[in-house]
Each structure stands twice: as C-alpha cells, then as structure tokens.
Design an enzyme around this catalytic site. Structure first.
Site, mmCIF file in Angstrom:
data_model
loop_
_atom_site.group_PDB
_atom_site.id
_atom_site.type_symbol
_atom_site.label_atom_id
_atom_site.label_comp_id
_atom_site.label_asym_id
_atom_site.label_seq_id
_atom_site.Cartn_x
_atom_site.Cartn_y
_atom_site.Cartn_z
ATOM 1 N N PRO A 182 -2.832 -1.589 -2.250
ATOM 2 C CA PRO A 182 -2.547 -0.560 -3.240
ATOM 3 C C PRO A 182 -1.965 0.735 -2.681
ATOM 4 O O PRO A 182 -2.413 1.240 -1.647
ATOM 5 C CB PRO A 182 -3.916 -0.302 -3.894
ATOM 6 C CG PRO A 182 -4.914 -0.911 -2.993
ATOM 7 C CD PRO A 182 -4.229 -2.018 -2.263
ATOM 8 N N ASN A 183 -0.968 1.206 -3.401
ATOM 9 C CA ASN A 183 -0.304 2.495 -3.173
ATOM 10 C C ASN A 183 0.652 2.501 -1.989
ATOM 11 O O ASN A 183 1.371 3.489 -1.797
ATOM 12 C CB ASN A 183 -1.329 3.641 -3.048
ATOM 13 C CG ASN A 183 -2.131 3.800 -4.312
ATOM 14 O OD1 ASN A 183 -1.546 3.825 -5.395
ATOM 15 N ND2 ASN A 183 -3.441 3.849 -4.215
ATOM 16 N N HIS A 196 -3.177 -1.005 10.010
ATOM 17 C CA HIS A 196 -3.252 0.252 9.267
ATOM 18 C C HIS A 196 -2.278 1.231 9.892
ATOM 19 O O HIS A 196 -2.208 1.339 11.132
ATOM 20 C CB HIS A 196 -4.667 0.834 9.311
ATOM 21 C CG HIS A 196 -5.656 -0.073 8.673
ATOM 22 N ND1 HIS A 196 -5.770 -0.189 7.307
ATOM 23 C CD2 HIS A 196 -6.512 -0.964 9.215
ATOM 24 C CE1 HIS A 196 -6.679 -1.106 7.041
ATOM 25 N NE2 HIS A 196 -7.140 -1.595 8.173
ATOM 26 N N ARG A 243 -10.727 9.116 10.608
ATOM 27 C CA ARG A 243 -10.551 9.788 9.312
ATOM 28 C C ARG A 243 -11.923 9.925 8.621
ATOM 29 O O ARG A 243 -12.936 9.952 9.284
ATOM 30 C CB ARG A 243 -9.525 9.012 8.477
ATOM 31 C CG ARG A 243 -8.142 9.025 9.152
ATOM 32 C CD ARG A 243 -7.098 8.365 8.300
ATOM 33 N NE ARG A 243 -6.957 9.053 7.013
ATOM 34 C CZ ARG A 243 -6.285 8.545 5.974
ATOM 35 N NH1 ARG A 243 -5.705 7.358 6.085
ATOM 36 N NH2 ARG A 243 -6.190 9.218 4.840
ATOM 37 N N GLU A 260 -4.794 -7.582 11.037
ATOM 38 C CA GLU A 260 -4.982 -6.444 10.117
ATOM 39 C C GLU A 260 -4.235 -5.244 10.688
ATOM 40 O O GLU A 260 -4.316 -4.989 11.895
ATOM 41 C CB GLU A 260 -6.482 -6.146 10.022
ATOM 42 C CG GLU A 260 -6.825 -4.906 9.214
ATOM 43 C CD GLU A 260 -8.336 -4.593 9.273
ATOM 44 O OE1 GLU A 260 -9.053 -5.214 10.107
ATOM 45 O OE2 GLU A 260 -8.777 -3.720 8.518
ATOM 46 N N ASN A 299 -2.188 -5.319 5.441
ATOM 47 C CA ASN A 299 -2.698 -3.954 5.332
ATOM 48 C C ASN A 299 -3.336 -3.874 3.945
ATOM 49 O O ASN A 299 -2.638 -3.681 2.942
ATOM 50 C CB ASN A 299 -1.577 -2.920 5.478
ATOM 51 C CG ASN A 299 -2.141 -1.490 5.417
ATOM 52 O OD1 ASN A 299 -3.285 -1.281 5.020
ATOM 53 N ND2 ASN A 299 -1.326 -0.518 5.805
ATOM 54 N N ARG A 353 4.181 11.430 -0.196
ATOM 55 C CA ARG A 353 3.124 12.421 0.067
ATOM 56 C C ARG A 353 2.460 12.117 1.397
ATOM 57 O O ARG A 353 2.592 11.014 1.923
ATOM 58 C CB ARG A 353 2.047 12.373 -1.031
ATOM 59 C CG ARG A 353 2.349 13.209 -2.229
ATOM 60 C CD ARG A 353 1.154 13.435 -3.172
ATOM 61 N NE ARG A 353 0.274 12.268 -3.291
ATOM 62 C CZ ARG A 353 -0.968 12.238 -2.820
ATOM 63 N NH1 ARG A 353 -1.482 13.278 -2.186
ATOM 64 N NH2 ARG A 353 -1.716 11.169 -2.981
ATOM 65 N N ALA A 385 -6.677 0.669 0.532
ATOM 66 C CA ALA A 385 -8.042 1.111 0.177
ATOM 67 C C ALA A 385 -9.012 -0.062 0.042
ATOM 68 O O ALA A 385 -10.229 0.104 0.256
ATOM 69 C CB ALA A 385 -8.011 1.923 -1.105
ATOM 70 N N TYR A 429 0.881 9.375 7.058
ATOM 71 C CA TYR A 429 1.561 8.082 6.952
ATOM 72 C C TYR A 429 3.036 8.111 7.373
ATOM 73 O O TYR A 429 3.700 7.081 7.335
ATOM 74 C CB TYR A 429 1.460 7.557 5.500
ATOM 75 C CG TYR A 429 0.033 7.371 5.043
ATOM 76 C CD1 TYR A 429 -0.779 6.404 5.622
ATOM 77 C CD2 TYR A 429 -0.518 8.169 4.041
ATOM 78 C CE1 TYR A 429 -2.096 6.232 5.225
ATOM 79 C CE2 TYR A 429 -1.837 8.012 3.626
ATOM 80 C CZ TYR A 429 -2.614 7.042 4.219
ATOM 81 O OH TYR A 429 -3.917 6.879 3.826
HETATM 82 O O1 CA2 Z 1 -3.602 3.678 7.222
HETATM 83 C C1 CA2 Z 1 -3.419 2.762 6.416
HETATM 84 O O2 CA2 Z 1 -2.483 1.961 6.518
HETATM 85 C C2 CA2 Z 1 -4.333 2.627 5.195
HETATM 86 O O3 CA2 Z 1 -4.572 1.230 4.995
HETATM 87 C C3 CA2 Z 1 -3.566 3.235 4.025
HETATM 88 C C4 CA2 Z 1 -4.358 3.335 2.715
HETATM 89 C C5 CA2 Z 1 -5.732 3.927 2.948
HETATM 90 O O4 CA2 Z 1 -6.505 3.830 1.750
HETATM 91 C C6 CA2 Z 1 -6.497 3.258 4.093
HETATM 92 O O5 CA2 Z 1 -7.729 3.912 4.282
HETATM 93 C C7 CA2 Z 1 -5.685 3.299 5.379
HETATM 94 C C8 CA2 Z 1 -3.573 4.181 1.694
HETATM 95 C C9 CA2 Z 1 -2.218 3.601 1.379
HETATM 96 C C10 CA2 Z 1 -1.258 4.432 0.607
HETATM 97 O O6 CA2 Z 1 -1.524 5.802 0.549
HETATM 98 C C11 CA2 Z 1 -0.553 6.704 0.179
HETATM 99 C C12 CA2 Z 1 -0.928 8.019 0.158
HETATM 100 C C13 CA2 Z 1 -0.031 8.994 -0.156
HETATM 101 C C14 CA2 Z 1 1.267 8.679 -0.509
HETATM 102 C C15 CA2 Z 1 1.657 7.366 -0.509
HETATM 103 C C16 CA2 Z 1 0.752 6.375 -0.174
#
Ligand code: CA2
Length: 145
Positions: free
Chosen positions: A9-10, A99, A106, A97, A73, A17, A76, A22
């Site tokens: 997700p996301n 990240h 974090r 896996e 990946n 952002r 969340a 990231y």
């Molecule tokens: O560090 C990673 O790759 C994570 O898997 C990314 C996830 C986070 O929930 C994990 O704890 C670590 C979040 C993915 C997307 O987040 C965004 C945040 C802001 C803007 C765009 C995507």
C-alpha cells in the site's frame, strides 16, 4: 527464472511526499529500474502493486507453480499482516523482503516485520537499490536449490 515483485500500500504514491525518507523517485521510475535490473540479471520479473491486503494474499497464492521466487515490499502490511506471512509460508517460494527506508531506526511500530519471519533475506535502508540487491539475492538462492 520468473520472479513476482509485489509492492504494498501507498508505494504507488512514491515521490510525492517524504523525500527525506523514501527519496524523490516515483513508482513508475522504480518499475523502470526493476525492469532494467531484471534484464541485466537475465531474470523475468512481473510487477504487482496493491493497496489491498486480500489482493496481495491472492497474488501470492496464485504465484504457486508459476514463479520461482517473490520479491516483496509489503509496506505498512509488513508490520501487521499475519495473512501475508501465512500466504508466503503456504506457497513456500523463496522470498526476499525489501524496504526502501531503514525500518530498524524508525518508529517502534515499524521495527517488527511479520514477513521477515519467512523471508530468507530482508534488505532495508538502501533506497530503490534494495530491489536490485533483493533480485541478486533471489537469483543466488534459486540457483542453489
Ligand atoms: O521503507 C519501506 O519501503 C516501507 O515498506 C514503506 C512503507 C512503510 O509503511 C513501511 O514501514 C516501510 C510506506 C510506503 C509508502 O509511503 C509513502 C509515504 C509518503 C509518500 C508516498 C508513499
């Protein structure tokens, strides 16, 4: 060697952002990089992204007998999903896996990963390059089988 690359997700929103965490690259750019690395490594990668836990569970289940390994990946869902862990265990495919950020430094709630209880390797904090490292690790692991 066929690999299913799953992004949770996301991750489709990358680049809009939190560039300090990231990076500035977009999901489309990440997909293009993975495609290039797969070509270099002579691996056949298919990309799947979903914001839905059940869709990810389904994709893992359908990978059985089709793919040689999984690069995931879980975003969340890393920190919450026993269903994704169980799906990975059920299909039994070699799984790496990845990240983008270093989840070990974090917030406390990001430090535990259900998926790492099954994955043979967890790569974190290497940015997009982590996906290349994950593909290399999978190639080596599948070769040794
Ligand atoms: O560090 C990673 O790759 C994570 O898997 C990314 C996830 C986070 O929930 C994990 O704890 C670590 C979040 C993915 C997307 O987040 C965004 C945040 C802001 C803007 C765009 C995507």
């Amino acid at each position: 060697m066929k690999i299913l690359v799953i992004n949770g997700p996301n991750l489709n929103l990358l680049g809009i952002r939190e560039p300090d965490i990231y990076g500035r690259g977009t999901y489309a750019e990440l997909c293009a990089l993975i495609g290039g690395w797969a070509d270099e490594l002579e691996m056949n990668c298919e990309l799947f992204q979903s914001n839905h836990e059940g869709a990810i569970v389904d994709a893992i289940g359908q990978a059985y007998g089709v793919y040689d390994g999984i690069l995931i990946n879980p975003a969340a869902y890393t920190h919450t999903s026993i269903a994704i862990l169980d799906a990975l265990k059920a299909v039994g495919l070699p799984t790496a896996e990845v990240h983008i950020s270093d989840i070990s430094v974090r917030e406390e709630f990001r430090r535990f990963s259900y998926v790492s209880l099954y994955a043979f390797v967890t790569i974190a904090g290497k940015g997009f390059d982590g996906y290349r490292l994950g593909l290399e690790a999978l190639k080596e692991r599948i070769r040794q089988k």
